[in-house]
Motif scaffolding. Structure first.
Motif, mmCIF file in Angstrom:
data_model
loop_
_atom_site.group_PDB
_atom_site.id
_atom_site.type_symbol
_atom_site.label_atom_id
_atom_site.label_comp_id
_atom_site.label_asym_id
_atom_site.label_seq_id
_atom_site.Cartn_x
_atom_site.Cartn_y
_atom_site.Cartn_z
ATOM 1 N N VAL A 1 21.371 -25.362 -105.068
ATOM 2 C CA VAL A 1 19.956 -25.693 -104.859
ATOM 3 C C VAL A 1 19.616 -25.644 -103.372
ATOM 4 C CG1 VAL A 1 18.219 -27.511 -105.064
ATOM 5 C CG2 VAL A 1 19.764 -27.040 -106.977
ATOM 6 N N LEU A 2 20.466 -26.227 -102.542
ATOM 7 C CA LEU A 2 20.224 -26.209 -101.099
ATOM 8 C C LEU A 2 20.276 -24.788 -100.563
ATOM 9 C CD1 LEU A 2 19.838 -27.612 -98.390
ATOM 10 C CD2 LEU A 2 22.324 -27.930 -98.259
ATOM 11 N N GLU A 3 21.274 -24.002 -101.006
ATOM 12 C CA GLU A 3 21.403 -22.626 -100.521
ATOM 13 C C GLU A 3 20.186 -21.791 -100.902
ATOM 14 O OE1 GLU A 3 24.993 -20.692 -101.532
ATOM 15 O OE2 GLU A 3 26.236 -21.924 -100.205
ATOM 16 N N LEU A 4 19.723 -21.950 -102.119
ATOM 17 C CA LEU A 4 18.570 -21.160 -102.565
ATOM 18 C C LEU A 4 17.286 -21.623 -101.880
ATOM 19 C CD1 LEU A 4 19.409 -20.739 -106.338
ATOM 20 C CD2 LEU A 4 19.311 -18.946 -104.598
ATOM 21 N N PHE A 5 17.183 -22.908 -101.595
ATOM 22 C CA PHE A 5 16.022 -23.378 -100.827
ATOM 23 C C PHE A 5 16.014 -22.728 -99.439
ATOM 24 C CE2 PHE A 5 14.360 -26.234 -97.567
ATOM 25 C CZ PHE A 5 13.036 -26.373 -97.994
ATOM 26 N N LEU A 6 17.188 -22.710 -98.784
ATOM 27 C CA LEU A 6 17.281 -22.094 -97.453
ATOM 28 C C LEU A 6 17.046 -20.589 -97.522
ATOM 29 C CD1 LEU A 6 20.356 -24.044 -96.017
ATOM 30 C CD2 LEU A 6 17.936 -24.385 -95.486
ATOM 31 N N ALA A 7 17.515 -19.961 -98.610
ATOM 32 C CA ALA A 7 17.261 -18.527 -98.791
ATOM 33 C C ALA A 7 15.769 -18.267 -98.911
ATOM 34 C CB ALA A 7 17.987 -18.026 -100.043
ATOM 35 N N GLY A 8 15.081 -19.083 -99.686
ATOM 36 C CA GLY A 8 13.634 -18.934 -99.821
ATOM 37 C C GLY A 8 12.903 -19.197 -98.518
ATOM 38 N N LEU A 9 13.359 -20.208 -97.778
ATOM 39 C CA LEU A 9 12.724 -20.530 -96.503
ATOM 40 C C LEU A 9 12.873 -19.376 -95.521
ATOM 41 C CD1 LEU A 9 11.331 -22.598 -94.659
ATOM 42 C CD2 LEU A 9 13.599 -23.503 -94.095
ATOM 43 N N VAL B 1 19.034 -25.354 -115.708
ATOM 44 C CA VAL B 1 19.628 -25.320 -114.363
ATOM 45 C C VAL B 1 19.230 -24.044 -113.633
ATOM 46 C CG1 VAL B 1 21.792 -25.264 -113.070
ATOM 47 C CG2 VAL B 1 21.564 -26.768 -115.051
ATOM 48 N N GLY B 2 19.233 -22.933 -114.358
ATOM 49 C CA GLY B 2 18.843 -21.664 -113.746
ATOM 50 C C GLY B 2 17.430 -21.690 -113.220
ATOM 51 N N TRP B 3 16.538 -22.257 -114.018
ATOM 52 C CA TRP B 3 15.147 -22.326 -113.553
ATOM 53 C C TRP B 3 14.984 -23.320 -112.409
ATOM 54 C CZ3 TRP B 3 12.730 -18.273 -114.781
ATOM 55 C CH2 TRP B 3 13.030 -17.615 -115.976
ATOM 56 N N LEU B 4 15.825 -24.336 -112.390
ATOM 57 C CA LEU B 4 15.829 -25.244 -111.241
ATOM 58 C C LEU B 4 16.224 -24.496 -109.982
ATOM 59 C CD1 LEU B 4 15.746 -28.098 -109.986
ATOM 60 C CD2 LEU B 4 18.142 -28.369 -110.668
ATOM 61 N N HIS B 5 17.198 -23.588 -110.117
ATOM 62 C CA HIS B 5 17.630 -22.789 -108.971
ATOM 63 C C HIS B 5 16.503 -21.880 -108.490
ATOM 64 C CE1 HIS B 5 22.159 -23.209 -110.135
ATOM 65 N NE2 HIS B 5 21.593 -24.348 -109.793
ATOM 66 N N LEU B 6 15.818 -21.245 -109.438
ATOM 67 C CA LEU B 6 14.698 -20.385 -109.050
ATOM 68 C C LEU B 6 13.590 -21.200 -108.399
ATOM 69 C CD1 LEU B 6 13.636 -17.496 -109.092
ATOM 70 C CD2 LEU B 6 12.604 -17.965 -111.319
ATOM 71 N N ALA B 7 13.376 -22.419 -108.902
ATOM 72 C CA ALA B 7 12.361 -23.294 -108.311
ATOM 73 C C ALA B 7 12.737 -23.683 -106.887
ATOM 74 C CB ALA B 7 12.186 -24.541 -109.174
#
Length: 447
Positions: free
Chosen positions: A201-209, A246-252
């Motif tokens: 979740v943290l990695e994907l948030f940083l990727a989106g940022l 969980v997958g959709w949480l990751h996309l979110a």
């Protein structure tokens, strides 16, 4: 201890030594690249174009909370830079006593914290270190440490990378490095087995940022933001039966990172223009004729007709072919390993992926970077490519538009290099680094 145990222990020791060796090479190469790029002084007048003066002025204003300038403030800034050799600052007048930055605000905002520390050039240095670290991590996890070492060196030691890293008062390096950071994090998520992520979740948030911020540094990067979102959505859809919510949480999480960056842009637009989706490029400027949607769009530039002169499909096809021929020399100077990357793309499409980047994503990424500057929508690059100097030693002036393609180009070239014997791959990359350093200093000597 039996012979088998001794052999296994020796193999583990040898493997560990190689890991240290490749990491040491990469670390030294990164430090050398930073030294080459940041040790020589950089001044806005070095490039002889208005962009560095504009960014230097914007960084100073943003650091002091000035999003909108009065006539008096703009005149003071123009006088300050005129005394230093500057001629034009790309601020535009929205109304009486109301001047704003024409360009996207992402890069000045990114540099402001470093400006407060008195070291604005460190912004690019931090991005370079993060880019090298994350592409190394991606390739080491996907294949091995040798591949990771080669990938980091190919990325950071391209002549265009060294020049972009050096020119601190330009958005070029940030426009590509942020995509490397966001793309590497996203690809790491897509290539690792399910459940192996420690903090997805943290990695994907940083990727989106990072990917979202790349879009507010250079607005055409919105196309690449959409591509990365599509890639992650497909990955999660493929895993949907196993991951479920969980997958959709990751996309979110990725969407939240993007949303945070885009919220900064929307807030800026509201404060400056009074509209959510406004941009400085919508308003009148001396460059109106360079955009196809303008009523006075150019029918010819430097004596060379644009496709609007005829307005036919044949004229569009002719423009595309001619444009690509003009790009050939500057792109080879900026990315000497471009032929390897193109061959790598063909092999990836024919034989299946040889890199942690799906062939369809690599192809669309390169197309999305090139399309806005292909001579059909924006004619500014066409005008610059008409000058022989800018196709030669001045290649930075045109290659900077394509710098967001750095990640797929580096991964594709690396995918071909790892097919060679280890000594040949490392030797070729060493020659590449020496040649890139020579080109880099040759360009700086001309300023």
């Amino acid at each position: 201890m039996n012979t088998v145990s001794l052999l296994q222990q020796n193999l583990v020791t040898c493997s560990h030594s190689r890991v240290i060796f490749y990491r040491l090479i990469t670390g030294v190469a990164v430090v050398l690249a930073l030294a080459l790029a940041l040790a020589p002084s950089n001044h806005p007048r070095d490039l002889r174009i208005p962009d560095p003066w504009t960014y230097a002025f914007a960084i100073e204003n943003f650091a002091q909370g000035r999003w909108v300038l009065t006539d008096e403030e703009l005149d003071a800034g123009r006088m300050q830079f005129r005394l230093q050799g500057g001629k034009y600052i790309m601020y535009m007048q929205l109304s009486s006593d109301h001047w704003v930055l024409r360009k996207a605000p992402g890069y000045p905002l990114l540099v402001v914290p470093f400006y407060w520390l008195g070291q604005p050039r460190l912004a690019n240095a931090v991005l370079a270190i993060l880019s090298a670290l994350l592409i190394y991590r991606l390739l080491a996890t996907w294949r091995d440490e040798l591949t990771a070492c080669l990938g980091a060196l190919v990325l950071l030691w391209a002549p265009i990378s060294l020049l972009a890293l050096h020119y601190s008062f330009m958005d070029t390096f940030a426009s590509g490095a942020l995509l490397v950071i966001g793309g590497a994090l996203s690809l790491s998520y897509g290539t690792r087995p399910m459940g192996s992520d420690r903090y997805p979740v943290l990695e994907l948030f940083l990727a989106g940022l990072a990917t979202g911020w790349a879009a507010i540094v250079r607005l055409p990067n919105m196309l690449l933001l959409g591509l990365v979102c599509l890639y992650l959505a497909l990955i999660i859809w493929r895993r949907r039966a196993s991951l479920g919510r969980v997958g959709w949480l990751h996309l979110a999480a990725f969407g939240l990172g993007c949303g945070f960056a885009l919220a900064i842009l929307i807030g800026y637009n509201l404060a400056v223009f009074g509209h959510l989706l406004d941009t400085g490029y919508r308003y009148h400027s001396p460059y109106q004729e360079l955009f196809v949607w303008e009523a006075e769009a150019a029918r010819a530039l430097n004596g060379v007709p644009t496709w609007l002169a005829e307005g036919s499909l044949a004229a569009i096809a002719t423009t595309l072919v001619h444009h690509l021929s003009l790009w050939l020399q500057p792109m080879l100077l900026g990315w000497p390993l471009l032929p390897l990357a193109l061959v790598g793309l063909v092999l990836a499409c024919r034989q299946g992926t040889t890199i942690p980047l799906p062939p369809w994503l690599a192809s669309l990424w390169l197309l999305a970077v090139y399309a806005p500057y292909a001579g059909l929508i924006y004619f500014g690059v066409s005008r610059e490519l008409a000058h022989p100097f800018l196709r030669g030693w001045g290649f930075f002036a045109v290659d900077r538009y394509l710098f967001p393609a750095s990640l797929p180009l580096a991964l594709l070239a690396t995918g071909l290099l790892v097919r060679l014997p280890r000594w040949a791959a490392l030797g070729l990359v060493l020659v590449y680094m020496l040649g890139s350093a020579w080109l880099y200093f040759r360009v700086l000597a001309l300023r």
